[in-house]
Design an enzyme around this catalytic site. Sequence first.
Site, PDB file in Angstrom:
ATOM      1  N   SER A  68       0.737  -1.195  -0.004  1.00  0.00           N
ATOM      2  CA  SER A  68      -0.123   0.038  -0.118  1.00  0.00           C
ATOM      3  C   SER A  68       0.877   1.138   0.121  1.00  0.00           C
ATOM      4  O   SER A  68       0.533   2.271  -0.555  1.00  0.00           O
ATOM      5  CB  SER A  68      -1.026  -0.006   1.321  1.00  0.00           C
ATOM      6  N   ASP A  78      -6.479   6.945   9.069  1.00  0.00           N
ATOM      7  CA  ASP A  78      -6.534   5.568   9.679  1.00  0.00           C
ATOM      8  C   ASP A  78      -5.479   5.195  10.776  1.00  0.00           C
ATOM      9  O   ASP A  78      -5.465   4.381  11.068  1.00  0.00           O
ATOM     10  CB  ASP A  78      -6.716   4.376   8.615  1.00  0.00           C
ATOM     11  N   HIS A  95      -1.519   3.983   7.437  1.00  0.00           N
ATOM     12  CA  HIS A  95      -0.869   4.551   6.258  1.00  0.00           C
ATOM     13  C   HIS A  95      -0.607   5.795   6.243  1.00  0.00           C
ATOM     14  O   HIS A  95      -1.043   6.683   6.955  1.00  0.00           O
ATOM     15  CB  HIS A  95      -1.851   4.140   4.946  1.00  0.00           C
TER      16      HIS A  95
END
Length: 346
Positions: free
Chosen positions: A76, A242, A245
Amino acid sequence: MSRAGRARRIATKAAFGGGGAVGVAGGAAGVLWAQAMLARRRVGEPSREPFPVDGRYGRPDPAGRPPYRLVVLGDSAAAGLGADAPADTLAVLLAQGLAAVAGRQVELVNVGVVGAQTSALPVQVDRALTAFTGHGPDAAVIMVGANDVTHRVPARVSLQALDQVVRGLVEADCDVIVGCCPDLGTVQPVPNPLRALGRRWSRTLAAGQAITTVEAGGRAVSLGTLLGAEFESRGEDFFSADRFHPSSAGYRRCAEVLLPSLCAALGLGPDPDDPLDRLRGEQIAPIAKLAARAAAEPGSEISRAQVAGADRGAQGRWATIRHRIPLIRPTEPDSEDLTTQPAHQE
């Protein structure tokens, strides 16, 4: 045993046949499993997909040189999840920075996948090697490892996959830069003691990644301790909503650390024999020793070296460690020099 000695032992075991990062037994395993489930609920599912960023960045070279071909692989972080806009993703920041330094366009392809473990990279490499018409990539940047740690993939398995990937790209005449596993001890949604173990496991894997990458012919850049301290003290800035990340600011900081090594791999920037390297702490030593040193010296790049014409000594491969001076700050590209032409905007 000294701190450096312990780090060297961990790095060597992780890279050469070690199993999992640490053993957990009995009731402790149950506590950690419950904490992992709690952390996953706190982080939640991604609220959106990563931005499509494939395309050409920068202005065409007046001399007619073709664009550099850059591919970004990994998880990611490679995909740019958490960035506010396409221009804030790691891949685009690197492409823009490379274009500014080189004075020519950069053709970018991002094959990173959210949730990818190192074992998924061979599929990404297959895509990367065929992504550019008639040519393979000139350079590849790999960001991977966090999901291996969170899923407790044995270090041996992760590093074997990384070795295969780096060697395959190098054999295809592609320069490879690996951003080693970030420090997962900074992730606030993860409670202790799981967070402390995450820090230990991620640093172990990062040290092993450094050794594996250089053995396979790439360059390894230490990110964990540098970005770990900054992310821990400035989490509200460097993490996205979040809290797992990176945010746009977090990706900019990563790009600042990786860009000098990317440029150096392509022969751009200061002369590699510049005596200023000595002032930045350049040293040639066995690779396992330098992997341990990199764990304590954030922002370090480790690459291959020779001593008296030999690649190896009694303690293994020779390598060099250096701290590269940033060539530009990719946080604020010059709009006069950079023209972004992503493929998704016709």
